[in-house]
Design a protein around this motif. Sequence first.
Motif: not given
Length: 293
Positions: A278-283
């Motif tokens: 889910a890292g790409k949704y964080f920024v």
Amino acid sequence: MSNIAKRQTSTLDKVLRIALYVTLLAMALVYLAPFVVMLLTSLKDVEEIRSGTLLSLPASLDFYAWGKAWSGACTGGTCEGIAPYFLNSFQIVIPAVLISTIVGALNGYVISHWKFRGSNLFFAALLLGCFIPFQVILLPMARTLGWLGIANTTTGLVFVHVVYGVAFTTLFFRNFYQAVPAELVKAARLDGAGFFTIFYRIILPISTPIIVVTIIWQFTQIWNDFLFGVAFSGFDTQPVTVALNNLVNTSFGGKEYNVDMAAAIIAALPTLLVYVLAGKYFVRGLTAGAVKG
């Protein structure tokens, strides 16, 4: 522009792009070096660790250290594998993340679109909570947990993380909901929609990016917490970070660095998986709430 100039510009762009990729690759290798050392060490036996180098490949794949880190026990019963404490961390993290996210979403919704007398003061108090050091609340929180009868329990640790995390989640949701047009909420009120109807049918469906942000943020903070875990947990309710510290600092008959490294990797796996998945949704979620302050 002449063809020669175009070729020179194109060549320069390719060189810069290659240089950028090489730099990024070098930085990635530097960043991953500690993890590589940990992984290689966890796959060696103790004698090979003492006689070899940090970056040397293991003579043979040996997963003994991983098994002992997960479920093995130390002589005398003073320490054991991290498996039960791994489960404790999930019992703490999952309810704490869910509760703090729901409460933060409601608080952000109220502060953004349901102004009331003292709402600005309420938000300022929550904002102040983001800057209170962990150490300051240890004693009053310990007294509160004792008064509530939940000291040294996973329920007590859930309570601590919810209380401390609500300030952050409220700030995230408030900034995100500031970008939601006030006219949309007003129109829903004119149509007869109430507080929870507007929240459930209008606000919540558009909140996916910021929900992902708060879940990643809270999950990482709570899972990696050591101070609250060591201060407010009992022996059987310790989170995995405290168990890892006890394992690393307890040895019988010699230091087993391979077991320590395997345990550290196991303890870090959940947060790594969360960021990978889910890292790409964080920024994306953070920038979605940066339109209005």
